[in-house]
Motif scaffolding. Structure first.
Motif, PDB file in Angstrom:
ATOM      1  N   THR A   1     -65.096-101.803 -16.308  1.00  0.00           N
ATOM      2  CA  THR A   1     -63.717-102.247 -16.081  1.00  0.00           C
ATOM      3  C   THR A   1     -63.696-103.534 -15.267  1.00  0.00           C
ATOM      4  N   GLN A   2     -64.487-103.553 -14.201  1.00  0.00           N
ATOM      5  CA  GLN A   2     -64.548-104.744 -13.361  1.00  0.00           C
ATOM      6  C   GLN A   2     -65.016-105.957 -14.163  1.00  0.00           C
ATOM      7  N   LEU A   3     -66.112-105.798 -14.913  1.00  0.00           N
ATOM      8  CA  LEU A   3     -66.632-106.919 -15.697  1.00  0.00           C
ATOM      9  C   LEU A   3     -65.689-107.295 -16.842  1.00  0.00           C
ATOM     10  N   GLY A   4     -65.026-106.284 -17.418  1.00  0.00           N
ATOM     11  CA  GLY A   4     -64.089-106.564 -18.501  1.00  0.00           C
ATOM     12  C   GLY A   4     -62.931-107.446 -18.066  1.00  0.00           C
ATOM     13  N   ASP A   5     -62.653-107.449 -16.775  1.00  0.00           N
ATOM     14  CA  ASP A   5     -61.561-108.260 -16.225  1.00  0.00           C
ATOM     15  C   ASP A   5     -62.052-109.497 -15.483  1.00  0.00           C
ATOM     16  N   ASP A   6     -63.350-109.791 -15.530  1.00  0.00           N
ATOM     17  CA  ASP A   6     -63.911-110.885 -14.739  1.00  0.00           C
ATOM     18  C   ASP A   6     -64.738-111.827 -15.621  1.00  0.00           C
ATOM     19  N   ARG A   7     -64.061-112.800 -16.207  1.00  0.00           N
ATOM     20  CA  ARG A   7     -64.715-113.751 -17.112  1.00  0.00           C
ATOM     21  C   ARG A   7     -65.812-114.540 -16.394  1.00  0.00           C
ATOM     22  N   GLU A   8     -65.584-114.884 -15.132  1.00  0.00           N
ATOM     23  CA  GLU A   8     -66.563-115.673 -14.389  1.00  0.00           C
ATOM     24  C   GLU A   8     -67.857-114.882 -14.172  1.00  0.00           C
ATOM     25  N   ALA A   9     -67.738-113.603 -13.845  1.00  0.00           N
ATOM     26  CA  ALA A   9     -68.934-112.769 -13.658  1.00  0.00           C
ATOM     27  C   ALA A   9     -69.711-112.658 -14.964  1.00  0.00           C
ATOM     28  N   LEU A  10     -69.007-112.497 -16.071  1.00  0.00           N
ATOM     29  CA  LEU A  10     -69.681-112.418 -17.380  1.00  0.00           C
ATOM     30  C   LEU A  10     -70.388-113.728 -17.707  1.00  0.00           C
ATOM     31  N   ARG A  11     -69.765-114.831 -17.372  1.00  0.00           N
ATOM     32  CA  ARG A  11     -70.378-116.146 -17.609  1.00  0.00           C
ATOM     33  C   ARG A  11     -71.653-116.294 -16.763  1.00  0.00           C
ATOM     34  N   THR A  12     -71.598-115.835 -15.516  1.00  0.00           N
ATOM     35  CA  THR A  12     -72.764-115.897 -14.637  1.00  0.00           C
ATOM     36  C   THR A  12     -73.903-115.037 -15.183  1.00  0.00           C
ATOM     37  N   LEU A  13     -73.579-113.849 -15.675  1.00  0.00           N
ATOM     38  CA  LEU A  13     -74.605-112.983 -16.266  1.00  0.00           C
ATOM     39  C   LEU A  13     -75.241-113.642 -17.479  1.00  0.00           C
TER      40      LEU A  13
END
Length: 196
Positions: free
Chosen positions: A139-151
């Motif tokens: 849920t957290q990652l699904g709402d956090d585009r920046e975190a997904l980009r960093t990953l």
């Protein structure tokens, strides 16, 4: 967009319920699944509807040639893994293609493969200890585009730096191991662990 390209037999009722909880928590999301045999797609859509999720939020990928299949990962934001049987080759494919994988650490070998891959790549934060943590992190990652980009950036670096993806190094190590075992056998020594 979430993805789970594991074979449909890995999506048991508990794993499916976990995926549906994630979709409930991230309302604008969809789940991209590998198309299954004999009406599996229709049964999964019906099960999604019964769980209160619009059936059209499940999208199915037909079987494709391997290179075409790998190219689809660029469109997936996060791969959601299953338990008790994790993604194995599928997790490797996703990570190689730059798609982060979120998993739960299982209690058996079959449930810990994705954990091993993620730890090797320096991504322990994508290994959850239980279902609640898995749903919360998805849920957290699904709402956090920046975190997904960093990953994705981290995975892009690891593709060239990690021994996990060093096929030439693996082949050379494997060749040395086979030569050492063969040499022991030729001179009449018993099998033993060989540390190269």
């Amino acid at each position: 967009m979430f993805a789970c390209f594991n074979n449909s037999y890995k999506i048991n009722p508990a794993a499916f319920a976990r995926l549906m909880f994630v979709l409930q928590q991230v309302p604008d999301s969809v789940l991209w699944l590998l198309s299954g045999p004999d009406g599996t797609d229709d049964r999964l859509r019906a099960a999604a509807g019964a769980a209160g999720i619009e059936p059209e939020r499940l999208v199915f990928l037909p079987r494709l040639p391997h290179s075409d299949y790998l190219s689809r990962y660029v469109h997936a934001d996060l791969f959601l893994d299953t338990l008790p049987y994790n993604a194995h080759t599928t997790a490797s494919d996703a990570l190689w293609a730059g798609c982060p994988v979120l998993t739960c650490a299982g209690r058996t070998f079959a449930g810990r493969v994705a954990t091993s891959l993620l730890l090797q790549l320096g991504l322990p934060e994508l290994v959850c200890e239980d279902e609640e943590a898995f749903i919360a992190m998805a849920t957290q990652l699904g709402d956090d585009r920046e975190a997904l980009r960093t990953l994705r950036q981290h995975l892009s670096q690891q593709r060239t730096q990690s021994s996990l993806f060093d096929m030439q190094g693996f082949a050379a190590d494997f060749r040395r191991a086979v030569q050492a075992m063969s040499a022991r056998h030729r001179i009449g020594r018993r099998p033993a662990d060989v540390d190269l």
